[in-house]
Design an enzyme around this catalytic site. Structure first.
Site, PDB file in Angstrom:
ATOM      1  N   ARG A  64     -31.399  -8.581   0.136  1.00  0.00           N
ATOM      2  CA  ARG A  64     -30.432  -9.421  -0.584  1.00  0.00           C
ATOM      3  C   ARG A  64     -29.345  -9.987   0.323  1.00  0.00           C
ATOM      4  O   ARG A  64     -28.558 -10.821  -0.107  1.00  0.00           O
ATOM      5  CB  ARG A  64     -29.829  -8.624  -1.741  1.00  0.00           C
ATOM      6  CG  ARG A  64     -30.915  -8.251  -2.760  1.00  0.00           C
ATOM      7  CD  ARG A  64     -30.377  -7.504  -3.943  1.00  0.00           C
ATOM      8  NE  ARG A  64     -29.474  -8.324  -4.740  1.00  0.00           N
ATOM      9  CZ  ARG A  64     -28.824  -7.890  -5.805  1.00  0.00           C
ATOM     10  NH1 ARG A  64     -28.980  -6.647  -6.196  1.00  0.00           N
ATOM     11  NH2 ARG A  64     -28.025  -8.680  -6.475  1.00  0.00           N
ATOM     12  N   PRO A  99     -26.585   1.401  -1.795  1.00  0.00           N
ATOM     13  CA  PRO A  99     -26.209   2.608  -1.026  1.00  0.00           C
ATOM     14  C   PRO A  99     -24.742   2.966  -1.280  1.00  0.00           C
ATOM     15  O   PRO A  99     -23.866   2.122  -1.162  1.00  0.00           O
ATOM     16  CB  PRO A  99     -26.406   2.180   0.430  1.00  0.00           C
ATOM     17  CG  PRO A  99     -27.221   0.924   0.379  1.00  0.00           C
ATOM     18  CD  PRO A  99     -26.932   0.280  -0.939  1.00  0.00           C
ATOM     19  N   GLU A 100     -24.504   4.203  -1.664  1.00  0.00           N
ATOM     20  CA  GLU A 100     -23.132   4.673  -1.858  1.00  0.00           C
ATOM     21  C   GLU A 100     -22.758   5.561  -0.674  1.00  0.00           C
ATOM     22  O   GLU A 100     -23.557   5.768   0.239  1.00  0.00           O
ATOM     23  CB  GLU A 100     -23.029   5.400  -3.201  1.00  0.00           C
ATOM     24  CG  GLU A 100     -23.287   4.436  -4.367  1.00  0.00           C
ATOM     25  CD  GLU A 100     -22.421   4.727  -5.586  1.00  0.00           C
ATOM     26  OE1 GLU A 100     -21.249   5.108  -5.413  1.00  0.00           O
ATOM     27  OE2 GLU A 100     -22.926   4.574  -6.704  1.00  0.00           O
ATOM     28  N   HIS A 140     -37.306  -9.827   5.801  1.00  0.00           N
ATOM     29  CA  HIS A 140     -36.055  -9.119   5.514  1.00  0.00           C
ATOM     30  C   HIS A 140     -35.633  -8.163   6.624  1.00  0.00           C
ATOM     31  O   HIS A 140     -34.608  -7.502   6.497  1.00  0.00           O
ATOM     32  CB  HIS A 140     -36.101  -8.350   4.186  1.00  0.00           C
ATOM     33  CG  HIS A 140     -36.558  -9.164   3.027  1.00  0.00           C
ATOM     34  ND1 HIS A 140     -35.969 -10.367   2.686  1.00  0.00           N
ATOM     35  CD2 HIS A 140     -37.553  -8.957   2.135  1.00  0.00           C
ATOM     36  CE1 HIS A 140     -36.592 -10.872   1.622  1.00  0.00           C
ATOM     37  NE2 HIS A 140     -37.553 -10.039   1.266  1.00  0.00           N
TER      38      HIS A 140
END
Ligand SMILES: [Zn+2]
Length: 270
Positions: free
Chosen positions: A110, A2-3, A91
């Site tokens: 992650r 994500p930016e 997750h």
């Protein structure tokens, strides 16, 4: 990853469901993010009303009456709203349950993201050294020009440096340099004021357009997967190594700059 536009889209998507709502409880299933989630997060946040959801760089600041939850999506995190009590899949590490019956759910396969608590978030060590927001008047080509004097590093990692300006990740740096016609390998100090003014305008334009596009996916923040549709943006350079330039047809080249893949057109970018 994500930016900044995706984080801003997330902020806009979740804020209306959080602001003014009281937290009923916080469920943490796995504390092991980039830094451990504080053990007392439930005690600190439960019973408090969420006042506002802000963003600084790629950090979301979920401000309660006393204290602020600082969240970062890391490499693979996302935040979305689900019905409280919805069974969690793998997750899905955190639920912040609200009195409205919804819950803000944090998912991160992650686990490079973060969820931290601070009484003074703008003076938190993660935030104090950050440069200006790219879409504010504090950032412009003059700033790039002045900070780059004497700096022999390549221009691409220079504009990706969070101390120079926040939120210009690899995709947006690659695209802005293409749009401004600047070779990403050039030394930062060798670029003129006029070209930096053009580059800053392109950074703002491209980030604003990405946020605009993200806005079309806001419905996904309830019940959906929480993933803004940023990959739908038209890309001229990023990920197009060895493909023909969309402007002149020359084969695009790929080099490594500051450990990041950098694609440019040898004809359009000087
Ligand atoms: Zn070209």
């Amino acid at each position: 990853m994500p930016e900044l536009p995706e984080v801003e889209t997330t902020r806009r998507g979740i804020a209306p469901h959080l602001e003014g709502q009281r937290v009923s409880r916080v469920i943490v299933r796995d504390r092991r993010l980039r830094w451990p989630i504080p053990e007392d997060l439930d005690i600190r946040l439960s019973g408090q009303k969420i006042v506002v959801v802000e963003r600084r760089a790629k950090y979301l600041l979920i401000q309660a009456e006393v204290g602020t939850l600082i969240s970062h999506l890391g490499m693979s995190g996302n935040l979305r709203l689900v019905q409280a009590g919805l069974p969690a899949l793998k997750h899905e590490h955190v639920d912040i349950e609200l009195e409205s019956g919804l819950a803000l759910r944090y998912t991160d396969p992650r686990r490079f993201g973060a969820m931290l608590w601070s009484l003074d978030p703008h003076n938190h060590e993660l935030l104090t050294r950050l440069g200006p927001e790219p879409l504010t008047d504090l950032f412009d080509g003059l700033r790039l020009y002045e900070l780059s004097r004497g700096r022999s590093m390549a221009v691409k990692p220079f504009i990706m440096d969070n101390a120079v300006v926040v939120g210009v990740g690899n995709i947006y740096a690659t695209e802005a340099l293409f749009a401004a016609g600047i070779d990403p390998r050039r030394e930062a100090k060798s670029i003129s004021k006029a070209r930096y003014i053009k580059l800053a305008i392109e950074i703002k334009r491209i980030l604003a357009a990405a946020i605009e596009r993200g806005g079309t996916t806001l419905r996904d923040f309830i019940g959906g997967d929480g993933q803004p549709g940023y990959f739908q943006q038209e890309l001229f350079a990023y990920g197009r190594g060895e493909k023909p330039c969309k402007v002149c047809g020359t084969n695009m080249r790929e080099v490594k700059l500051g450990q990041r893949a950098s694609v440019y057109c040898p004809k359009c970018q000087k």
